[in-house]
Design a protein around this motif. Structure first.
Motif, PDB file in Angstrom:
ATOM      1  N   ARG A  46       3.978   4.641  -4.954  1.00 27.58           N
ATOM      2  CA  ARG A  46       5.226   4.439  -4.222  1.00 27.58           C
ATOM      3  C   ARG A  46       5.285   5.366  -3.000  1.00 27.58           C
ATOM      4  O   ARG A  46       5.688   4.947  -1.919  1.00 27.58           O
ATOM      5  CB  ARG A  46       6.419   4.690  -5.153  1.00 27.58           C
ATOM      6  CG  ARG A  46       7.728   4.163  -4.615  1.00 27.58           C
ATOM      7  CD  ARG A  46       8.828   4.255  -5.650  1.00 27.58           C
ATOM      8  NE  ARG A  46       8.649   3.339  -6.781  1.00 27.58           N
ATOM      9  CZ  ARG A  46       9.455   3.295  -7.836  1.00 27.58           C
ATOM     10  NH1 ARG A  46      10.487   4.123  -7.922  1.00 27.58           N
ATOM     11  NH2 ARG A  46       9.228   2.444  -8.814  1.00 27.58           N
ATOM     12  N   ALA A  47       4.866   6.607  -3.184  1.00 22.68           N
ATOM     13  CA  ALA A  47       4.852   7.542  -2.043  1.00 22.68           C
ATOM     14  C   ALA A  47       3.948   6.995  -0.948  1.00 22.68           C
ATOM     15  O   ALA A  47       4.285   7.047   0.240  1.00 22.68           O
ATOM     16  CB  ALA A  47       4.362   8.915  -2.508  1.00 22.68           C
ATOM     17  N   ASP A  84       4.782  -5.078  -6.708  1.00 20.02           N
ATOM     18  CA  ASP A  84       6.187  -5.010  -6.342  1.00 20.02           C
ATOM     19  C   ASP A  84       6.326  -4.754  -4.836  1.00 20.02           C
ATOM     20  O   ASP A  84       7.085  -5.415  -4.142  1.00 20.02           O
ATOM     21  CB  ASP A  84       6.838  -3.881  -7.145  1.00 20.02           C
ATOM     22  CG  ASP A  84       8.331  -3.782  -6.888  1.00 20.02           C
ATOM     23  OD1 ASP A  84       9.006  -4.814  -7.047  1.00 20.02           O
ATOM     24  OD2 ASP A  84       8.800  -2.700  -6.509  1.00 20.02           O
ATOM     25  N   THR A  85       5.543  -3.795  -4.333  1.00 22.09           N
ATOM     26  CA  THR A  85       5.614  -3.449  -2.912  1.00 22.09           C
ATOM     27  C   THR A  85       5.239  -4.632  -2.027  1.00 22.09           C
ATOM     28  O   THR A  85       5.900  -4.899  -1.021  1.00 22.09           O
ATOM     29  CB  THR A  85       4.646  -2.281  -2.609  1.00 22.09           C
ATOM     30  OG1 THR A  85       4.955  -1.221  -3.482  1.00 22.09           O
ATOM     31  CG2 THR A  85       4.783  -1.830  -1.176  1.00 22.09           C
ATOM     32  N   ALA A 140      15.655  -1.456   4.289  1.00 17.89           N
ATOM     33  CA  ALA A 140      15.840  -2.588   3.384  1.00 17.89           C
ATOM     34  C   ALA A 140      14.581  -2.841   2.559  1.00 17.89           C
ATOM     35  O   ALA A 140      14.648  -3.089   1.357  1.00 17.89           O
ATOM     36  CB  ALA A 140      16.204  -3.839   4.183  1.00 17.89           C
ATOM     37  N   ALA A 141      13.417  -2.738   3.202  1.00 25.13           N
ATOM     38  CA  ALA A 141      12.162  -2.983   2.486  1.00 25.13           C
ATOM     39  C   ALA A 141      11.984  -1.979   1.362  1.00 25.13           C
ATOM     40  O   ALA A 141      11.444  -2.287   0.300  1.00 25.13           O
ATOM     41  CB  ALA A 141      10.986  -2.908   3.452  1.00 25.13           C
ATOM     42  N   ARG A 148      -4.527  -5.599  -2.484  1.00 22.27           N
ATOM     43  CA  ARG A 148      -3.077  -5.405  -2.466  1.00 22.27           C
ATOM     44  C   ARG A 148      -2.304  -6.702  -2.633  1.00 22.27           C
ATOM     45  O   ARG A 148      -1.091  -6.721  -2.481  1.00 22.27           O
ATOM     46  CB  ARG A 148      -2.640  -4.715  -1.164  1.00 22.27           C
ATOM     47  CG  ARG A 148      -3.092  -3.286  -1.121  1.00 22.27           C
ATOM     48  CD  ARG A 148      -2.548  -2.505   0.031  1.00 22.27           C
ATOM     49  NE  ARG A 148      -3.080  -1.163  -0.077  1.00 22.27           N
ATOM     50  CZ  ARG A 148      -2.571  -0.230  -0.876  1.00 22.27           C
ATOM     51  NH1 ARG A 148      -1.483  -0.464  -1.546  1.00 22.27           N
ATOM     52  NH2 ARG A 148      -3.149   0.948  -0.981  1.00 22.27           N
ATOM     53  N   SER A 149      -3.012  -7.801  -2.910  1.00 17.53           N
ATOM     54  CA  SER A 149      -2.267  -9.041  -3.121  1.00 17.53           C
ATOM     55  C   SER A 149      -1.671  -9.049  -4.524  1.00 17.53           C
ATOM     56  O   SER A 149      -2.180  -8.388  -5.438  1.00 17.53           O
ATOM     57  CB  SER A 149      -3.178 -10.261  -2.948  1.00 17.53           C
ATOM     58  OG  SER A 149      -3.857 -10.528  -4.156  1.00 17.53           O
TER      59      SER A 149
END
Lengths: 325, 477
Positions: A18-19, A168-169, A49-50, A230-231
């Motif tokens: 997340r960081a 999630d990202t 927002a993202a 990253r997909s």
């Protein structure tokens, strides 16, 4: 392994990921704002927002300015998803499982945490260099985890946490741009989509695969490209593998609600087509996905992690921990 | 850096027999330090502090809202103990631990030493550290104190004295191992040439000690380390030792007793635990038998222990033998059980429970150090010569109100070691905590934690009171 340890390793990895995501978001926006200063305000509020922190930000700062957003997402210790908070949580978790992870991992994470703390106290002269170092620290950590830690149960819990966070990202990044994909807005500014790909470190790989930038292909690449790390599909596929390794069940079988929930979500993506997904509506699709992903997280917690200590006992426990000689 | 200016200040100096005349074992180090400029030494000091911070070798500072962690201050000038001196310390510690172990076993079982009136029965049974639920316990192989860290000091006469026996949960050994790593980087050549005993076998020795006490019939024991949790000041050490031994680090909430056996909650369900190296205090171990409000312990643990289904190190109840009043009787305890004279002497101790000794203490408070029987970490203590008249008066009242709880000792002139202060080397007072493991036989780690009082003139070495540490080099014969 201990349930509490599984829990901590899972969250340690999630917070580091997340960081890194936040650093990536902020860095791309910084680059973009250098090219297009006129679109600044919209750009910075989209960023908040993202990260999913709209309300907290508005309550605190009101207008989204570059300085306010940078400070909020990077150094605000009271904001749970700022870089400094994520690394603090990651480190707290790592500290409670220091004997499980390798010393190299611990040292790297500890250094990153101290580095961000140092940066918070000094004026930021080279923001790009700073965000680059946060990203590199995360990559180094993942690399060290890969080469210094046994690929056993704890490692799989760590990978699971990282991949679920990453999936999630990816959808959050897309969701911010989902309004651009309505039929009414046919012609689009390519630089926005390039920036979007770049915030997932996906621009170069996308170019190799598809060449020209086209919105529906960008969606396809970030959601359903099997080989891109990253997909969403890639992350779900590897998550399923890790969960099977943890549960010790063969592929295709399941022994817990966690495996069933994740398996269903993976199958959905495995057989999805971009055209169907867009016809359903990107925003609605992502909304649905995030609810299912949350349910996966809850099921993993229920299946494997220890029941949390009740919040009202926590202060007493902390006090007693300190009393011991 | 020249030592011409260095002043031993009338104390026993661990490095210099006289100004500019290093002791034989310290000659190499003194020579090397002599060739380093003050900047260079300060640079090495900084580098070592940075390394400790990066490694996260820290302790928690209580009362800090952000849970600040500090490194345990470390000084780069090592403390050297020569081989012959160490041989005496080693023999003395082995003797002392053997006797204390027999004492604990005796007072919780037959009580011979009490019947023979060598140690007054009321002092033992009336001590806060005497735990009634431990009466009649028979720990595996009769070993109660598996892991001990005894505090030694050297007085002006050059002799080592035992200051305290820490038989409960002595901490600090992780710093011994980590300080050594740092020192090998800082002074590699002198280190090699000085022929220093290695300390890195400690974790294997500890694991072996723990495995030996496993319940009968268990071939591959599941050994765990029980920590209070990450808010404890020694948490780094708990996690470090668990990692070095490759065992699970558990908290009370991870353990659960089922049918008289202890197990841990894992991702695959309940798994039996055979040996627990516990680092929480006795009275927190089991809320069913000790403090009912303990959030750190495991309900039913004592029952499982009594049935012999799990081993605990150290055994609960040990505190009776490191009670500061019982301490005064250790020389008698040694001769009672072993028929030997103590090899390491005690510091002269006045027991305030005794009328005559108490009057002497009250009349001479300003020359004495007064200690509460059951405190540690430098708390509950009066250093008479450094205290104000108000503090004297307060302790006079405390002693009168509860004489059983106090002892007094003469003020010692603790030995000193050159220590980096700014860009100068100045003498600072030190103690020495060697670590002892016992199961079938007794093992003394050739090294130990040298704690140093960094404040000028201070003799209080506790980390909570401005103390730091140094590496301890025990030279090979």
């Amino acid at each position: 392994m201990l349930s509490r340890v599984a829990d901590a390793v899972f969250w340690m990895s999630r917070y580091i990921e997340r960081a890194e995501s936040v650093a990536r978001f902020v860095d791309v926006s910084l680059q973009l704002s250098l090219d297009r200063p006129e679109a600044d305000a919209a750009q910075w509020s989209a960023l908040v927002a993202a990260a999913g922190d709209d309300e907290a930000f508005r309550a605190l700062h009101g207008e989204a300015t570059r300085e306010a957003v940078l400070a909020f997402l990077t150094f605000d210790a009271a904001h749970p998803s700022s870089i400094v908070s994520c690394l603090r949580h990651a480190r707290e978790n790592a500290r409670s499982v220091r004997e499980i992870i390798s010393s190299e991992m611990w040292e790297e994470l500890n250094k990153s945490y101290l580095m961000v703390g140092d940066a918070a106290r000094a004026p930021m002269d080279e923001p790009h260099a700073f965000y680059a170092s946060v990203k590199r620290a995360s990559a180094t950590f993942v690399g060290l985890m890969h080469i210094t830690m046994t690929h056993g149960e704890a490692w799989h819990f760590g990978r699971l946490g990282r991949l679920l966070e990453r999936a999630d990202t990816a959808t959050r990044i897309l969701d911010v741009k989902s309004f651009l994909l309505t039929p009414a807005t046919a012609t689009q500014d390519e630089s926005q989509w390039a920036a979007l790909l770049r915030s997932a470190s996906a621009l170069e790989m996308y170019r190799k695969r598809h060449g020209a930038i086209e919105p529906s292909r960008v969606v396809d690449f970030l959601m359903l490209e099997r080989e891109f790390p990253r997909s969403v599909l890639h992350c779900l596929g590897k998550s399923v593998q890790s969960l099977h390794a943890i549960a010790g069940t063969p592929f295709g079988a399941s022994s817990s609600e966690a495996e069933r929930a994740l398996g269903r979500l993976h199958a959905q993506f495995e057989y999805e087509r971009t055209s169907d997904l867009l016809a359903y509506g990107l925003h609605a699709y992502i909304d649905d996905f995030q609810q299912k992903l949350n349910a996966v997280g809850v099921a993993i917690g229920d299946t494997f992690f220890a029941p949390a200590i009740a919040a009202d006992v926590q202060p007493l426990a902390e006090q007693q921990q300190q009393q011991q000689q | 850096m020249a030592f011409e200016q260095y002043d031993t200040g009338g104390y026993y100096d661990e490095m210099f027999a006289a100004p500019a005349a290093p002791r034989p074992g310290c000659a190499l180090l003194a020579e090397r330090l002599g060739t380093l400029g003050p900047d260079e030494l300060a640079r090495r000091q900084l580098a070592s502090e940075r390394a400790l911070l990066d490694l996260g070798i820290t302790f928690n500072v209580y009362g800090d809202a952000h849970g600040a962690e500090k490194i345990f201050p470390f000084d780069v000038i090592p403390r050297i103990v020569e081989a012959a001196e160490w041989a005496t310390i080693e023999r003395g510690l082995k003797q002392r631990i053997r006797a204390l172990n027999l004492f604990i076993d005796d007072v919780y079982n037959a009580g011979r030493i009490l019947n023979d009136r060598v140690v007054p029965r009321e002092l033992v049974l009336g001590a806060a550290s005497y735990l009634t639920p431990c009466a009649g316990l028979q720990p595996p192989r009769g070993v109660w104190c598996h892991i001990v860290g005894t505090d030694l000091v050297r007085d002006r006469d050059g002799r080592f004295y035992v200051l305290e026996d820490n038989l409960r949960c002595p901490s600090g050994v992780s710093y011994v191992l980590e300080n050594r790593k740092i020192m090998k980087r800082t002074f590699p050549k002198v280190f090699e040439a000085s022929r220093v005993h290695a300390v890195d076998e400690y974790p294997s020795r500890l694991l072996e000690t723990l495995r030996r006490i496993a319940p009968r019939g268990v071939k591959e024991p599941n050994v765990v380390l029980l920590t209070p949790g990450i808010h404890n000041s020694a948490y780094f050490e708990h996690s470090f030792l668990a990692q070095q031994m490759g065992i699970e680090l558990v908290e009370g909430c991870d353990l659960q007793v089922r049918g008289g056996f202890v197990g841990m909650r894992t991702t695959k369900g309940w798994l039996r635990v055979d040996v627990i190296y516990r680092r929480i205090d006795d009275t927190f171990l089991d809320p069913l038998e000790f403090r009912p409000d303990s959030t750190l312990g495991v309900p039913g643990l004592m029952d499982a222990y009594r049935r012999g289904n799990v081993a605990l190190a150290n055994a609960p109840g040990n505190g009776i033998a490191d009670d500061k009043v019982i301490y005064a009787y250790v020389p008698q305890i040694i001769s009672y059980y072993l028929g030997e004279d103590p090899i390491l002497p005690n510091v002269e101790t006045y027991i305030c429970a005794d009328d005559q000794q108490r009057e002497h203490v009250l009349a001479n408070l300003e020359h004495l150090v007064v200690k509460a029987a059951n405190e540690s970490g430098g708390y509950g203590m009066l250093v008479g010569p450094h205290a104000t008249p108000d503090e004297h008066a307060r302790f006079r009242d405390l002693v009168r109100a509860n004489p059983r709880n106090y002892i007094a000792q003469p003020m010692l002139g603790l030995s000193r070691v050159p220590t980096l202060v700014g860009d100068q080397l100045e003498g600072r007072h030190v103690d020495l905590r060697p670590y002892v493991l016992s199961s079938d036989d007794v093992y003394v780690l050739p090294g130990g934690l040298t704690r140093v009082a960094l404040k000028k003139g201070s003799c209080v070495v506790n980390s909570s009171q401005g103390g730091g540490s140094k590496d301890t080099w025990v030279l090979r014969a």
